[in-house]
Design an enzyme around this catalytic site. Structure first.
Site, PDB file in Angstrom:
ATOM      1  N   THR A 243       0.711  -1.354   0.158  1.00 48.85           N
ATOM      2  CA  THR A 243       0.123  -0.067   0.094  1.00 48.85           C
ATOM      3  C   THR A 243       0.880   1.311   0.002  1.00 48.85           C
ATOM      4  OG1 THR A 243      -1.694  -1.179   1.162  1.00 48.85           O
ATOM      5  CG2 THR A 243      -1.885   1.357   1.161  1.00 48.85           C
ATOM      6  N   THR A 244       1.853   1.350   0.975  1.00 46.58           N
ATOM      7  CA  THR A 244       2.852   2.560   0.965  1.00 46.58           C
ATOM      8  C   THR A 244       3.615   2.756  -0.259  1.00 46.58           C
ATOM      9  OG1 THR A 244       2.913   1.936   3.247  1.00 46.58           O
ATOM     10  CG2 THR A 244       4.644   3.415   2.340  1.00 46.58           C
TER      11      THR A 244
ATOM     12  N   TYR B 294     -12.915  -4.529  -1.846  1.00 53.92           N
ATOM     13  CA  TYR B 294     -14.311  -4.277  -2.784  1.00 53.92           C
ATOM     14  C   TYR B 294     -15.283  -5.354  -2.952  1.00 53.92           C
ATOM     15  CZ  TYR B 294     -17.431  -2.053  -6.128  1.00 53.92           C
ATOM     16  OH  TYR B 294     -18.491  -1.592  -6.641  1.00 53.92           O
TER      17      TYR B 294
ATOM     18  N   TYR C 100      -2.628 -10.347   4.739  1.00 54.73           N
ATOM     19  CA  TYR C 100      -2.555  -8.692   5.015  1.00 54.73           C
ATOM     20  C   TYR C 100      -3.833  -8.308   5.599  1.00 54.73           C
ATOM     21  CZ  TYR C 100      -1.676  -3.603   4.769  1.00 54.73           C
ATOM     22  OH  TYR C 100      -1.749  -2.344   4.756  1.00 54.73           O
TER      23      TYR C 100
ATOM     24  N   ARG D  96      -8.903  -0.330   4.743  1.00 55.98           N
ATOM     25  CA  ARG D  96      -8.792  -0.273   3.317  1.00 55.98           C
ATOM     26  C   ARG D  96      -9.582  -1.099   2.448  1.00 55.98           C
ATOM     27  NH1 ARG D  96      -4.785   3.359   0.806  1.00 55.98           N
ATOM     28  NH2 ARG D  96      -3.346   3.750   2.463  1.00 55.98           N
TER      29      ARG D  96
ATOM     30  N   LYS E 192       0.421  -9.781   8.580  1.00 52.19           N
ATOM     31  CA  LYS E 192       0.286  -8.663   8.770  1.00 52.19           C
ATOM     32  C   LYS E 192      -0.951  -8.028   9.320  1.00 52.19           C
ATOM     33  CE  LYS E 192       1.328  -3.973   6.929  1.00 52.19           C
ATOM     34  NZ  LYS E 192       1.393  -3.137   5.687  1.00 52.19           N
TER      35      LYS E 192
ATOM     36  N   ILE F 149       5.565  -4.486   9.683  1.00 53.43           N
ATOM     37  CA  ILE F 149       5.703  -3.846   8.434  1.00 53.43           C
ATOM     38  C   ILE F 149       5.451  -2.272   8.571  1.00 53.43           C
ATOM     39  CG2 ILE F 149       5.046  -4.097   6.073  1.00 53.43           C
ATOM     40  CD1 ILE F 149       4.537  -7.052   6.400  1.00 53.43           C
TER      41      ILE F 149
END
Length: 289
Positions: free
Chosen positions: A43-44, A106, A132, A137, A160, A200
């Protein structure tokens, strides 16, 4: 296999393209500063706006740049199981140490759908897989019971955990022996205190040595030293989320002269008000005069 401080690496851009020269500098910076592993294309790393070709090349480049000196956990998730399978295969083919797979966003799959998604990929690609979980999100949170089921698959080795819930981590660890890595910098100490093995980290892009020290102290059982690290890091950790990640961390790195701060739409420049807040946070930490 995965423990300590893993940096959720930003993707440096220059004129709309990935800046591989700058990427090499960042990789070397993290190795020098004691980061235990690198997570590219998460994501980052703005994976949502990378093309398949960019995503795959970046994973390959990072593996090559690292050259086996530390771990590479490749971002390989998607809300499309077929796409996640492709990215995971590629991660294995180029020599990544593992693949980080976000819960499908989604679609909002059921617990059984989540189980089948990860099971299919794990059975098709013989590479260590880290789940994750980031419901802010994705719109869903994987149940501890589903994590426990998945942990029975030999190459699903970690999660994560970015739900913001210490209860979630505790429940997972009561049900199975999977490795839990914090996905929230401000919760690294609490998660490791109940049995987590590392983080992370977003803030490790800014202060890799301090983030690595926090996780090292926790793993050594020196929680007094870890608490001191936690309290020092806490304002900086919170500062990385005053706007959507990775806007603050890229802005901070620009202010510190490490990258140019370029992002891809729909991400955009930080508001001046928030940038001033970020500058004050960096100054209080001692990173800016």
């Amino acid at each position: 296999m995965f423990e300590g401080s893993f940096v959720a690496l930003v993707t440096p851009f220059k004129n709309g393209q990935i800046d591989y020269k700058k990427l090499k500098e960042l990789v070397e910076f993290h190795i020098e500063k004691g980061t235990n592993g690198i997570v590219p294309c998460g994501t980052t790393g703005e994976s949502a706006t990378l093309s398949f070709d960019e995503h795959e090349r970046m994973i390959g480049e990072v593996v090559s740049m690292v050259g086996g000196r530390i771990r590479v956990l490749a971002g390989a998730g998607s809300n499309n199981t077929g796409e996640a399978l492709r990215l995971t295969r590629h991660a294995k083919d180029v020599g990544a140490d593992g693949a980080l797979l976000i819960t499908p966003y989604y679609n909002k799959p059921t617990p059984e759908g989540l189980y089948r998604h990860y099971k299919l990929i794990a059975e098709e690609v013989d590479i260590p897989i880290v789940i994750y979980n980031v419901p802010s999100r994705t719109g869903i949170s994987i149940l501890p019971e589903t994590v426990a089921r998945l942990s029975e698959i030999k190459n699903i080795v970690g999660i994560k955990e970015a739900s913001g819930s210490i209860d979630q981590t505790t429940q997972i660890l009561q049900l199975c022996n999977i490795t839990v890595l914090s996905g929230d910098d401000s919760l690294t100490l609490p998660i490791m205190s109940v049995g987590g093995k590392g983080v992370i980290s977003v803030v490790a892009n800014i202060v890799p040595a301090d983030t690595a020290a926090l996780t090292r102290y926790c793993l050594e059982g020196n929680f007094e030293a870890a608490r001191k690290c936690h309290h020092k890091l806490f304002p900086l950790c919170k500062g990385m989320f005053i706007e959507t990640n990775p806007i603050p961390v890229k802005t901070a790195m620009k202010l510190l002269g490490r990258i140019n701060g370029e992002m891809r739409l729909p991400l955009c420049d930080m508001t001046k008000e928030h940038e001033n807040q970020l500058v004050n946070t960096l100054k209080k930490y001692g990173l800016m005069p």
